[in-house]
Design an enzyme around this catalytic site. Structure first.
Site, mmCIF file in Angstrom:
data_model
loop_
_atom_site.group_PDB
_atom_site.id
_atom_site.type_symbol
_atom_site.label_atom_id
_atom_site.label_comp_id
_atom_site.label_asym_id
_atom_site.label_seq_id
_atom_site.Cartn_x
_atom_site.Cartn_y
_atom_site.Cartn_z
ATOM 1 N N ARG A 26 84.543 37.886 -12.451
ATOM 2 C CA ARG A 26 83.233 37.810 -11.807
ATOM 3 C C ARG A 26 82.238 38.707 -12.533
ATOM 4 N NH1 ARG A 26 85.219 33.850 -9.846
ATOM 5 N NH2 ARG A 26 85.375 33.354 -7.617
ATOM 6 N N MET A 34 78.951 41.143 -13.271
ATOM 7 C CA MET A 34 78.350 42.286 -12.586
ATOM 8 C C MET A 34 76.866 42.068 -12.310
ATOM 9 S SD MET A 34 80.218 45.588 -14.333
ATOM 10 C CE MET A 34 80.078 45.076 -16.033
ATOM 11 N N ASP A 51 72.667 28.022 -26.006
ATOM 12 C CA ASP A 51 71.311 27.755 -25.531
ATOM 13 C C ASP A 51 71.323 27.693 -24.006
ATOM 14 O OD1 ASP A 51 68.620 27.255 -25.650
ATOM 15 O OD2 ASP A 51 68.812 25.150 -26.243
ATOM 16 N N PRO A 73 85.765 29.772 -13.448
ATOM 17 C CA PRO A 73 86.909 30.642 -13.712
ATOM 18 C C PRO A 73 86.504 31.835 -14.565
ATOM 19 C CG PRO A 73 87.027 28.645 -15.048
ATOM 20 C CD PRO A 73 85.894 28.461 -14.101
ATOM 21 N N GLY A 74 87.293 32.908 -14.457
ATOM 22 C CA GLY A 74 87.017 34.105 -15.242
ATOM 23 C C GLY A 74 86.660 35.282 -14.369
#
EC number: 2.7.11.5
Length: 571
Positions: free
Chosen positions: A322, A324, A374, A319-320
């Site tokens: 996209r 680049m 990390d 989710p979120g």
């Protein structure tokens, strides 16, 4: 007569290389105490980076040994490598770090052969080591009983942890720690004659801190226990806090922190000890936290293949917004995201693939100050096609055809990174209460400031490039534009030459490749005017070029900042 194939000789050479690696690793680790006592803060950072780089350096060195010692047609006869594995198993059986030795063997095998030759017959895809073994060995923990008073118990603890640099005010420290302990635990527990403290014998060192780690327990319950120690230059060693909250201790061992240095002769036993006091932590993260990041990678991979084999989970796009540069996918039931580099970047991005790889590798070797996730880098992952949702697989094949390919019913992912899954900050703020927005924006600004003070400039500071952990901490996780803060040229926007300049769509001043204008941050970071005003009130200095220049000056003077992995209330 043909010579017998040299399986035992190859196995011995691999193990000799492991011994050499462990010797160098241990040498760096054992120097942590002296660096702490002598307040050699910059040496600490250099030692941490050297220890991280050591593994790949030694794998390459042993690869060279093998190629020099054995003819290629012998060494690279993969059909014979089950014999090497079998010989190696017998060689490592007496060891106390045998699970690390298995992972080392895997690294050497992968350095010699292409990943399509990986199999459990030739490698340790599944460990041959029992999780717990009853062996005679020196105790790794000390136990302290309640002897009349909490103060006496704490005094006994500190008597067993002396330093060449004396404690500055031990009696004062004991009084504060006793007070904090009484605040943390119910009164009946503090008076319980069965109350005891069990501490790991070696001290754990990281950055400017030293940590006593263990647990408090009685006949009914247990609590994790961490006592951070600091070296106040000119004042001696000081006990800075006493922490018994599981969430707070979990943050100290977080995936956003640099690795501890600790003398751990039996790694599996120490990890099992930590697992008992932090049951929510995966053993992969615990191995990684004490510097055995390759073992953490092995444990992560085993957990992943077990999850795929035992569940109906399928990969979906994360989710979120996209990315680049990167395409990100995840397994809903597995708390990890998988990131691959796209074949083509958005036009606004000026980086190339090699630069992105360098940036992500940089993150592992710098002090992440609890504000960068990390990563683990993998090559040639193979998953069943049936484990992908069709739209997820279609998108990956479209945006990264050089990285993602179909081989019949198998999906090959030639290169990827894994990171802990978090809630993107922009999505978190959309659902947050007013109080949560305040806390998140306060922590977002602190994250930027702490990264900057550690000489890291995120570059792209958009909300979507930060995540919120399960403990509510804001963490940066998109690294394609990071740089060292000292490489950036922070500037004030020059005043307009003419009134028409302010009306122009183009800047009236020159802009260099490393120029950053903090005055431009507010509209860039926040479309929501309420959030923009709130952040300006909380962290308005971030919009001032002079603030950033001041940080740069401190870094160039060799100052190493204090960033504590526990909240202020614990101190």
């Amino acid at each position: 007569m043909s010579q017998p194939w040299p399986a035992v000789e190859i196995a011995r050479m691999i193990l000799a290389g492991f011994d050499d690696y462990r010797d160098h690793f241990q040498r760096i680790t054992l120097g942590a105490r002296q660096r702490f006592e002598q307040a050699r803060w910059q040496d600490i950072q250099q030692a941490a980076a050297a220890r991280i780089n050591l593994y790949e350096e030694k794998v390459a060195e042993v690869n060279g040994w093998l190629r020099q010692a054995f003819a290629a047609e012998v060494l690279l006869d993969v059909e014979q490598w089950p014999l090497v594995k079998n010989a190696y198993i017998h060689l490592i059986d007496p060891r106390l770090d045998d699970e690390l030795a298995e992972t080392w063997y895997n690294s050497l095998f992968c350095s010699l052969f292409s990943h399509d030759l990986i199999s459990d017959g030739c490698m340790f895809i599944h460990t041959t080591r029992p999780s717990m073994r009853g062996r005679e060995r020196a105790a790794q923990t000390r136990t302290y009983r309640l002897d009349g008073s909490l103060r006496n118990l704490l005094r006994a603890v500190f008597a067993d942890y002396p330093f060449d640099m004396p404690y500055g005010d031990l009696e004062g420290d004991l009084a504060r720690l006793e007070e904090q302990l009484r605040e943390c635990l119910p009164d009946w527990v503090c008076k319980d004659p069965a109350l005891a403290v069990e501490l790991f014998v070696p001290v754990l060192y990281r950055n400017k801190g030293a940590y006593l780690v263990g647990r408090l327990y009685n006949s009914d319950e247990q609590w994790p226990l961490v006592i951070p120690l600091l070296h106040r230059e000119g004042h001696g060693i000081e006990a800075d806090a006493l922490i018994t909250d599981e969430a707070e201790v979990s943050i100290i061992f977080s995936f956003t922190r640099s690795y501890f240095m600790a003398d751990v002769p039996v790694p599996a036993e120490f990890v099992n000890f930590l697992k008992r006091i932090l049951p929510g932590k995966h053993i992969a993260e615990l191995y990684t936290s004490i510097g055995f990041y390759k073992q953490g990678k092995s444990e992560f991979y085993r957990a992943l293949i077990n999850h795929l084999a035992s569940s109906d989970d399928r990969f979906v796009m994360a989710p979120g917004v996209r990315g680049m540069v990167m395409s990100v996918f995840t397994l809903p039931g597995f708390n990890t995201v998988f990131k691959i580099i796209k074949d083509r970047f958005s036009p606004s991005k000026t980086v190339d693939r090699a630069t992105v790889i360098d940036k992500y590798r940089l993150v592992k070797s710098v002090d992440r100050v609890g504000r960068m996730a990390d990563t683990q880098e993998f090559a040639d992952f193979r998953f069943p096609r049936s484990k992908f949702e069709p739209d997820c697989l279609a998108e990956l094949l479209e945006v990264a055809p050089s990285t993602v390919a179909l081989e019949g019913d198998t999906v090959l992912i030639r290169h990827c990174w894994t990171e802990r899954r978090m809630t993107p900050l922009n999505l978190y703020l959309e659902q947050a209460t007013e109080g949560q927005v305040l806390e998140a924006l306060e922590d977002y600004g602190l994250a930027i400031k702490q990264l900057a003070a550690a000489n890291i400039f995120p570059g792209d500071m958009l909300l979507k490039n930060f995540g919120v952990t399960r403990h509510g901490r804001v963490v940066f996780y998109d690294y394609d534009e990071i740089s060292f803060l000292t490489e950036v040229n922070f500037r004030h926007i020059p005043p307009p030459r003419y009134p028409e300049d302010e009306m122009s769509g183009e800047p009236w001043y020159s802009i260099g490749p490393h120029d950053v204008f903090p005055e431009e941050f507010p509209p860039f970071l926040f479309a929501d005017m309420g959030q923009r005003r709130l952040f300006s009130r909380l962290h308005g200095e971030l919009y001032d070029a002079d603030y950033w220049k001041g940080l740069q000056a401190a870094i160039r003077e060799g100052k190493v900042i204090d960033v504590f992995p526990y909240r202020r209330k614990a101190r």
